[in-house]
Design a protein around this motif. Structure first.
Motif, PDB file in Angstrom:
ATOM      1  N   VAL A 197       0.806  -1.226   0.000  1.00  0.00           N
ATOM      2  CA  VAL A 197       0.000   0.000   0.000  1.00  0.00           C
ATOM      3  C   VAL A 197       0.837   1.274   0.000  1.00  0.00           C
ATOM      4  CG1 VAL A 197      -1.580   1.372   1.412  1.00  0.00           C
ATOM      5  CG2 VAL A 197      -2.101  -1.012   0.927  1.00  0.00           C
ATOM      6  N   PRO A 198       1.892   1.391   0.833  1.00  0.00           N
ATOM      7  CA  PRO A 198       2.649   2.654   0.863  1.00  0.00           C
ATOM      8  C   PRO A 198       3.276   3.032  -0.484  1.00  0.00           C
ATOM      9  CG  PRO A 198       3.200   1.302   2.755  1.00  0.00           C
ATOM     10  CD  PRO A 198       2.412   0.440   1.830  1.00  0.00           C
ATOM     11  N   HIS A 199       3.482   2.045  -1.336  1.00  0.00           N
ATOM     12  CA  HIS A 199       4.151   2.312  -2.622  1.00  0.00           C
ATOM     13  C   HIS A 199       3.177   2.563  -3.763  1.00  0.00           C
ATOM     14  CE1 HIS A 199       7.762   0.917  -0.576  1.00  0.00           C
ATOM     15  NE2 HIS A 199       7.104  -0.175  -0.237  1.00  0.00           N
ATOM     16  N   LEU A 200       1.904   2.256  -3.536  1.00  0.00           N
ATOM     17  CA  LEU A 200       0.947   2.361  -4.632  1.00  0.00           C
ATOM     18  C   LEU A 200       0.758   3.800  -5.093  1.00  0.00           C
ATOM     19  CD1 LEU A 200      -1.789  -0.229  -3.553  1.00  0.00           C
ATOM     20  CD2 LEU A 200       0.011  -0.485  -5.268  1.00  0.00           C
ATOM     21  N   ASP A 201       0.718   4.749  -4.144  1.00  0.00           N
ATOM     22  CA  ASP A 201       0.522   6.144  -4.522  1.00  0.00           C
ATOM     23  C   ASP A 201       1.682   6.669  -5.358  1.00  0.00           C
ATOM     24  OD1 ASP A 201      -1.882   6.255  -3.219  1.00  0.00           O
ATOM     25  OD2 ASP A 201      -1.046   7.056  -1.354  1.00  0.00           O
ATOM     26  N   GLN A 202       2.868   6.100  -5.132  1.00  0.00           N
ATOM     27  CA  GLN A 202       4.052   6.569  -5.859  1.00  0.00           C
ATOM     28  C   GLN A 202       4.108   6.022  -7.285  1.00  0.00           C
ATOM     29  OE1 GLN A 202       7.595   5.782  -3.537  1.00  0.00           O
ATOM     30  NE2 GLN A 202       6.501   6.143  -1.606  1.00  0.00           N
ATOM     31  N   ILE A 203       3.657   4.767  -7.444  1.00  0.00           N
ATOM     32  CA  ILE A 203       3.797   4.156  -8.770  1.00  0.00           C
ATOM     33  C   ILE A 203       2.458   3.988  -9.478  1.00  0.00           C
ATOM     34  CG2 ILE A 203       5.876   2.910  -8.043  1.00  0.00           C
ATOM     35  CD1 ILE A 203       4.154   0.399  -7.889  1.00  0.00           C
ATOM     36  N   GLY A 204       1.353   4.200  -8.757  1.00  0.00           N
ATOM     37  CA  GLY A 204       0.038   4.009  -9.352  1.00  0.00           C
ATOM     38  C   GLY A 204      -0.236   5.033 -10.446  1.00  0.00           C
ATOM     39  N   THR A 206      -3.389   6.446 -11.748  1.00  0.00           N
ATOM     40  CA  THR A 206      -4.840   6.568 -11.664  1.00  0.00           C
ATOM     41  C   THR A 206      -5.437   7.254 -12.885  1.00  0.00           C
ATOM     42  OG1 THR A 206      -4.612   8.645 -10.445  1.00  0.00           O
ATOM     43  CG2 THR A 206      -4.804   6.615  -9.149  1.00  0.00           C
ATOM     44  N   LYS A 207      -4.619   8.012 -13.598  1.00  0.00           N
ATOM     45  CA  LYS A 207      -5.127   8.716 -14.783  1.00  0.00           C
ATOM     46  C   LYS A 207      -5.437   7.735 -15.906  1.00  0.00           C
ATOM     47  CE  LYS A 207      -3.985  12.346 -18.098  1.00  0.00           C
ATOM     48  NZ  LYS A 207      -2.969  13.357 -18.526  1.00  0.00           N
ATOM     49  N   ASN A 208      -4.521   6.795 -16.160  1.00  0.00           N
ATOM     50  CA  ASN A 208      -4.726   5.842 -17.249  1.00  0.00           C
ATOM     51  C   ASN A 208      -5.561   4.629 -16.837  1.00  0.00           C
ATOM     52  OD1 ASN A 208      -3.269   7.185 -19.325  1.00  0.00           O
ATOM     53  ND2 ASN A 208      -1.345   6.521 -18.405  1.00  0.00           N
ATOM     54  N   PHE A 209      -5.588   4.364 -15.540  1.00  0.00           N
ATOM     55  CA  PHE A 209      -6.339   3.195 -15.060  1.00  0.00           C
ATOM     56  C   PHE A 209      -7.284   3.611 -13.929  1.00  0.00           C
ATOM     57  CE2 PHE A 209      -1.998   1.745 -16.213  1.00  0.00           C
ATOM     58  CZ  PHE A 209      -2.327   1.074 -17.381  1.00  0.00           C
ATOM     59  N   PRO A 210      -8.230   4.496 -14.226  1.00  0.00           N
ATOM     60  CA  PRO A 210      -9.078   5.026 -13.155  1.00  0.00           C
ATOM     61  C   PRO A 210      -9.976   3.969 -12.517  1.00  0.00           C
ATOM     62  CG  PRO A 210      -9.901   5.706 -15.308  1.00  0.00           C
ATOM     63  CD  PRO A 210      -8.568   5.091 -15.534  1.00  0.00           C
ATOM     64  N   LEU A 211     -10.550   3.081 -13.321  1.00  0.00           N
ATOM     65  CA  LEU A 211     -11.432   2.058 -12.770  1.00  0.00           C
ATOM     66  C   LEU A 211     -10.649   1.034 -11.946  1.00  0.00           C
ATOM     67  CD1 LEU A 211     -13.895   1.377 -15.724  1.00  0.00           C
ATOM     68  CD2 LEU A 211     -14.321   2.662 -13.634  1.00  0.00           C
ATOM     69  N   ALA A 212      -9.525   0.576 -12.498  1.00  0.00           N
ATOM     70  CA  ALA A 212      -8.699  -0.399 -11.782  1.00  0.00           C
ATOM     71  C   ALA A 212      -8.220   0.186 -10.453  1.00  0.00           C
ATOM     72  CB  ALA A 212      -7.511  -0.822 -12.637  1.00  0.00           C
ATOM     73  N   SER A 213      -7.859   1.455 -10.460  1.00  0.00           N
ATOM     74  CA  SER A 213      -7.373   2.094  -9.239  1.00  0.00           C
ATOM     75  C   SER A 213      -8.487   2.227  -8.213  1.00  0.00           C
ATOM     76  CB  SER A 213      -6.798   3.473  -9.564  1.00  0.00           C
ATOM     77  OG  SER A 213      -5.702   3.363 -10.440  1.00  0.00           O
ATOM     78  N   ARG A 214      -9.653   2.684  -8.660  1.00  0.00           N
ATOM     79  CA  ARG A 214     -10.766   2.905  -7.725  1.00  0.00           C
ATOM     80  C   ARG A 214     -11.284   1.590  -7.145  1.00  0.00           C
ATOM     81  NH1 ARG A 214     -15.612   4.521 -10.738  1.00  0.00           N
ATOM     82  NH2 ARG A 214     -16.490   2.479 -10.230  1.00  0.00           N
ATOM     83  N   VAL A 215     -11.569   0.639  -8.037  1.00  0.00           N
ATOM     84  CA  VAL A 215     -12.143  -0.636  -7.580  1.00  0.00           C
ATOM     85  C   VAL A 215     -11.101  -1.449  -6.808  1.00  0.00           C
ATOM     86  CG1 VAL A 215     -13.165  -2.817  -8.309  1.00  0.00           C
ATOM     87  CG2 VAL A 215     -13.832  -0.678  -9.443  1.00  0.00           C
ATOM     88  N   GLY A 216      -9.875  -1.472  -7.295  1.00  0.00           N
ATOM     89  CA  GLY A 216      -8.831  -2.215  -6.594  1.00  0.00           C
ATOM     90  C   GLY A 216      -8.599  -1.680  -5.195  1.00  0.00           C
ATOM     91  N   ASN A 221      -9.220  -2.176   0.643  1.00  0.00           N
ATOM     92  CA  ASN A 221      -9.669  -1.606   1.917  1.00  0.00           C
ATOM     93  C   ASN A 221     -10.706  -2.494   2.606  1.00  0.00           C
ATOM     94  OD1 ASN A 221      -8.016   0.612   1.580  1.00  0.00           O
ATOM     95  ND2 ASN A 221      -9.620   1.884   0.661  1.00  0.00           N
ATOM     96  N   GLU A 222     -11.533  -3.176   1.796  1.00  0.00           N
ATOM     97  CA  GLU A 222     -12.588  -4.031   2.358  1.00  0.00           C
ATOM     98  C   GLU A 222     -12.020  -5.306   2.985  1.00  0.00           C
ATOM     99  OE1 GLU A 222     -16.475  -5.329   3.307  1.00  0.00           O
ATOM    100  OE2 GLU A 222     -15.780  -3.372   2.591  1.00  0.00           O
TER     101      GLU A 222
END
Length: 256
Positions: A197-204, A206-216, A221-222
């Motif tokens: 999780v701590p690294h996702l914001d750095q390498i994620g 979200t612009k090109n993969f908005p659905l994958a980022s949101r749903v993933g 979190n669930e």
């Protein structure tokens, strides 16, 4: 996974062993082993080591017997495997259930899931040619009874039972693999997720993969993991039964 195939032995010998049709000798020394003892040892080895670890020699060693001794009871591994399968299917409770067909099919699915989780090696055996033993036949009879009298044709009844069993097989395979990766990595899914999780914001991206980022992110979190096998099983089973329900309702409509 190593793959084995049921029904690949000598049909006459397999059926004789499955139905215990060979008469026991009434004279002479008492046999050192029995079919039941051999099968019990073989199932124990397969449970602990997988089907690849189960060989005639390995079973003989477990029983403290010579490898050739087992061939007095079983022609080979193929026939032994058939009896192992039939034996573990005998563990299914096959209770008389209250409720409608949906509740009965739901119970069938859960009973099969628990059996696979107790004996994961079952996932390594292809059963398109099932051993036609008493417990396999009783299993089929019980599962068909769950959908008897609800308006399906005989072929649709068989298809429905096969659909449920196929779903459980696939769902349990994923659950078993999830357990195995925890054992082999020494890291739980939650620990794996928190480490990433701590690294996702750095390498994620979200612009090109908005659905994958949101749903993933929502899934992570669930469940504190990228996947939860228990939730997936419940969700999939509900949707599968919804589909069968639609077919049952279609069959119950009066023809015009």
């Amino acid at each position: 996974m190593n793959q084995e195939y049921s029904g690949s032995g000598d049909p006459a010998r397999s059926l004789e062993l499955l139905w215990r049709r060979r008469p026991q000798p009434t004279r002479g020394p008492k046999p050192a082993l029995t079919v039941e003892r051999i099968v019990e040892a073989a199932v124990g080895i397969a449970d602990a080591e997988g089907i690849a670890g189960m060989s005639m020699r390995r079973v003989a060693d477990e029983l403290g017997a010579g490898a050739m001794t087992l061939y007095r009871y079983f022609p080979g591994k193929a026939e032994l495997l058939d009896v192992m399968l039939d034996t573990v299917y005998g563990e299914l409770p096959r209770r008389d259930l209250d409720g409608d067909w949906r509740a009965r099919l739901d119970e069938v699915a859960r009973e099969n899931r628990e059996l696979y989780l107790r004996h994961p090696w079952l996932l390594q055996v292809a059963i398109s040619r099932p051993p036609l033993g008493p417990h396999v036949m009783a299993k089929y009879e019980y599962e068909l009874a769950a959908v008897e009298g609800i308006g399906l044709t005989d072929i649709e009844m068989d298809d429905t039972v096969a659909l449920v069993n196929g779903y459980v097989h696939g769902a349990v395979r994923t659950a078993v693999e999830a357990r195995q990766v925890i054992q082999r990595s020494g890291m739980t899914d939650k620990e794996w997720w928190l480490a990433h999780v701590p690294h996702l914001d750095q390498i994620g991206d979200t612009k090109n993969f908005p659905l994958a980022s949101r749903v993933g992110t929502a899934v992570g979190n669930e469940f504190d993991a990228p996947y939860d096998s228990d939730h997936a099983f419940e969700y999939g089973l509900e949707r599968l039964l919804d589909g069968v329900s639609a077919l049952v309702e279609k069959r119950s409509r009066p023809k015009r």
